[in-house]
Design a protein around this motif. Structure first.
Motif, PDB file in Angstrom:
ATOM      1  N   THR A  99      -8.514   1.719  -7.547  1.00 22.29           N
ATOM      2  CA  THR A  99      -9.760   1.286  -7.199  1.00 22.29           C
ATOM      3  C   THR A  99     -10.968   1.808  -7.593  1.00 22.29           C
ATOM      4  OG1 THR A  99      -9.396   3.354  -5.509  1.00 22.29           O
ATOM      5  CG2 THR A  99      -8.393   1.228  -4.688  1.00 22.29           C
ATOM      6  N   GLN A 109       0.342   2.264  -5.540  1.00 23.01           N
ATOM      7  CA  GLN A 109      -1.162   2.953  -5.543  1.00 23.01           C
ATOM      8  C   GLN A 109      -1.065   3.671  -6.972  1.00 23.01           C
ATOM      9  OE1 GLN A 109      -2.386   5.423  -2.153  1.00 23.01           O
ATOM     10  NE2 GLN A 109      -0.447   4.923  -1.383  1.00 23.01           N
ATOM     11  N   TYR A 120      -3.906  -1.518  -0.701  1.00 21.25           N
ATOM     12  CA  TYR A 120      -3.205  -2.225  -1.679  1.00 21.25           C
ATOM     13  C   TYR A 120      -2.458  -3.407  -0.766  1.00 21.25           C
ATOM     14  CZ  TYR A 120      -1.255  -3.411  -6.359  1.00 21.25           C
ATOM     15  OH  TYR A 120      -1.108  -3.943  -7.678  1.00 21.25           O
ATOM     16  N   PRO A 121      -2.680  -4.697  -1.177  1.00 16.65           N
ATOM     17  CA  PRO A 121      -2.086  -5.860  -0.440  1.00 16.65           C
ATOM     18  C   PRO A 121      -0.448  -6.124  -0.871  1.00 16.65           C
ATOM     19  CG  PRO A 121      -3.461  -6.771  -1.850  1.00 16.65           C
ATOM     20  CD  PRO A 121      -3.633  -5.399  -2.231  1.00 16.65           C
ATOM     21  N   GLN A 154       0.914  -1.393   0.018  1.00 18.72           N
ATOM     22  CA  GLN A 154      -0.053   0.134  -0.032  1.00 18.72           C
ATOM     23  C   GLN A 154       0.785   1.414   0.025  1.00 18.72           C
ATOM     24  OE1 GLN A 154      -2.182   0.397   3.891  1.00 18.72           O
ATOM     25  NE2 GLN A 154      -1.083  -1.404   4.564  1.00 18.72           N
ATOM     26  N   THR A 159      -9.782  -1.480  -1.250  1.00 21.18           N
ATOM     27  CA  THR A 159      -9.019  -1.900  -0.099  1.00 21.18           C
ATOM     28  C   THR A 159      -7.764  -1.188  -0.079  1.00 21.18           C
ATOM     29  OG1 THR A 159      -8.408  -3.894  -1.049  1.00 21.18           O
ATOM     30  CG2 THR A 159     -10.494  -4.108   0.005  1.00 21.18           C
ATOM     31  N   GLU A 216      -0.876  -9.260  -4.328  1.00 25.16           N
ATOM     32  CA  GLU A 216      -1.057  -8.125  -5.347  1.00 25.16           C
ATOM     33  C   GLU A 216      -1.709  -8.856  -6.579  1.00 25.16           C
ATOM     34  OE1 GLU A 216       2.654  -6.636  -7.600  1.00 25.16           O
ATOM     35  OE2 GLU A 216       2.273  -5.052  -6.002  1.00 25.16           O
ATOM     36  N   TYR A 263      -5.321  -8.850  -6.506  1.00 22.03           N
ATOM     37  CA  TYR A 263      -5.877  -7.580  -6.272  1.00 22.03           C
ATOM     38  C   TYR A 263      -5.843  -6.934  -8.032  1.00 22.03           C
ATOM     39  CZ  TYR A 263      -6.382  -2.359  -5.590  1.00 22.03           C
ATOM     40  OH  TYR A 263      -6.682  -1.171  -5.416  1.00 22.03           O
ATOM     41  N   GLU A 293      -6.480  -0.516 -12.891  1.00 19.19           N
ATOM     42  CA  GLU A 293      -5.785  -0.995 -11.675  1.00 19.19           C
ATOM     43  C   GLU A 293      -6.164  -0.330 -10.550  1.00 19.19           C
ATOM     44  OE1 GLU A 293      -1.559  -1.733 -10.114  1.00 19.19           O
ATOM     45  OE2 GLU A 293      -1.864  -1.545 -12.119  1.00 19.19           O
ATOM     46  N   GLY A 347      -9.332  -2.491  -9.498  1.00 20.60           N
ATOM     47  CA  GLY A 347      -8.878  -2.841  -8.205  1.00 20.60           C
ATOM     48  C   GLY A 347      -9.939  -2.798  -7.423  1.00 20.60           C
ATOM     49  N   PHE A 348      -9.587  -3.209  -6.196  1.00 22.82           N
ATOM     50  CA  PHE A 348     -10.644  -3.422  -5.149  1.00 22.82           C
ATOM     51  C   PHE A 348     -10.752  -2.075  -4.244  1.00 22.82           C
ATOM     52  CE2 PHE A 348      -9.721  -7.983  -6.004  1.00 22.82           C
ATOM     53  CZ  PHE A 348     -10.864  -8.448  -6.603  1.00 22.82           C
TER      54      PHE A 348
END
Length: 334
Positions: A274, A128, A309-310, A124, A307, A314, A317, A272, A304-305
């Motif tokens: 959110t 981004q 960023y994991p 994260q 949430t 990844e 996502y 990509e 992207g979700f």
């Protein structure tokens, strides 16, 4: 050239052509940048043309605004797009507005380069995609290349432009071609025409999209890394899709988009970033406003979700060929 080499070549050409062009940022000088995008430029053009700054994003952009008002053409680098937020006030309140506030007396020829998006398991704080923030700001231009040829031409066009430009570089495709899949090595298919980059000067015009794959059944609107992902999904499914690489989000080539959607009657948007308030929402609204009576199905989005960023997840996502394929099936069946 790969994209890093093409971006480096663009800055080398710009520095040689115009003595007002200046490169600044964290580690861009002696070290050559964290991704080596500025490697060798200080040694070739000197420490007054390519120089390191302290770790202060607001200071980097603040200095660049003053340089541009003075008559220079600064190209500041923000090391990762995630670090750009401390400079928002300088970008939004100063760079984006000064030309208007001065009735054209002070143009703002700033090109802010920054790596963005996923691809390095940065999580994260290094992955981004904040393009939607900047497309919202009147006075800023936003550019996202998808291949080395466009990256060089668009960067040179941005540096020569008299308005401030946010130039986001998808780091997933920095170092070579990418076939859109995250679970297997890069295939020879990915070596598209964009890998051939001239050594010298050329530009790619801002505000002009590219149709990277012609088709008749559905229009896919995308940019950056997702151009390669969308093409992979289309090839796997055998869908006759028209894939449009937007290249510049602001200014946007709405004419190419409108002509394609009116031809195909269907539209899928892939990015990509959110989903909520992403640039895809603006694209969907524009398509609905201009093409409503031509649409055979609702406009779909794959994003992207919503949430953070994991790190380890990844690839889950990232919008991938499977999620894009599901969306294509949905938009095609109506």
């Amino acid at each position: 050239m790969n994209m890093i080499e093409a971006i480096n070549s663009a800055m080398d050409v710009a520095l040689a052509r115009d003595s007002n062009v200046t490169i600044l940022g964290e580690d861009v000088g002696f070290f050559g940048g964290v991704f080596r995008a500025t490697a060798g430029l200080q040694a070739k053009h000197g420490k007054t043309r390519v120089f390191d700054t302290p770790i202060t994003e607001c200071g980097i952009i603040g200095v660049a605004v003053g340089m541009a008002a003075y008559g220079l053409r600064p190209v500041p680098e923000i090391q990762f797009a995630d670090y750009i937020y401390p400079a928002l006030d300088q970008l939004v309140s100063e760079a984006a507005r000064l030309r208007y506030r001065s009735a054209g007396e002070f143009p703002m020829p700033i090109t802010v380069r920054s790596p963005f998006g996923g691809g390095i398991f940065g999580g994260q704080t290094h992955s981004q995609s904040p393009e939607g923030i900047f497309t919202h700001v009147s006075g800023l231009k936003t550019v996202v290349p998808s291949n080395p040829y466009d990256a060089k031409g668009l960067l040179l066009a941005s540096i020569e432009d008299n308005d401030p430009t946010i130039f986001f570089e998808p780091k997933r495709i920095y170092n070579g071609p990418f076939d859109g899949h995250y679970d297997r090595p890069v295939s020879p298919w990915a070596k598209h025409e964009g890998s051939e980059v001239p050594e010298g000067y050329y530009t790619v015009p801002l505000g002009k999209a590219a149709i990277v794959r012609a088709g008749a059944d559905v229009t896919i609107l995308t940019y950056g890394t997702m151009v390669h992902v969308a093409r992979a999904a289309v090839e796997e499914l055998g869908v006759d899709a028209e894939v449009i690489d937007l290249r510049t989000l602001v200014p946007l080539d709405i004419e190419t988009i409108e002509a394609s959607v009116k031809k195909t009657g269907r539209c899928l948007i892939v990015h990509e970033a959110t989903r909520t308030s992403g640039f895809g929402a603006e694209l969907a609204a524009m398509v609905q406003e201009r093409c409503f009576y031509h649409l055979e199905a609702p406009v779909e989005r794959v994003t992207g979700f919503d949430t953070p960023y994991p790190h380890s997840l990844e690839w889950a996502y990232f919008p991938g060929p499977i999620r894009i394929g599901m969306a294509l099936e949905k938009v095609m069946k109506d």
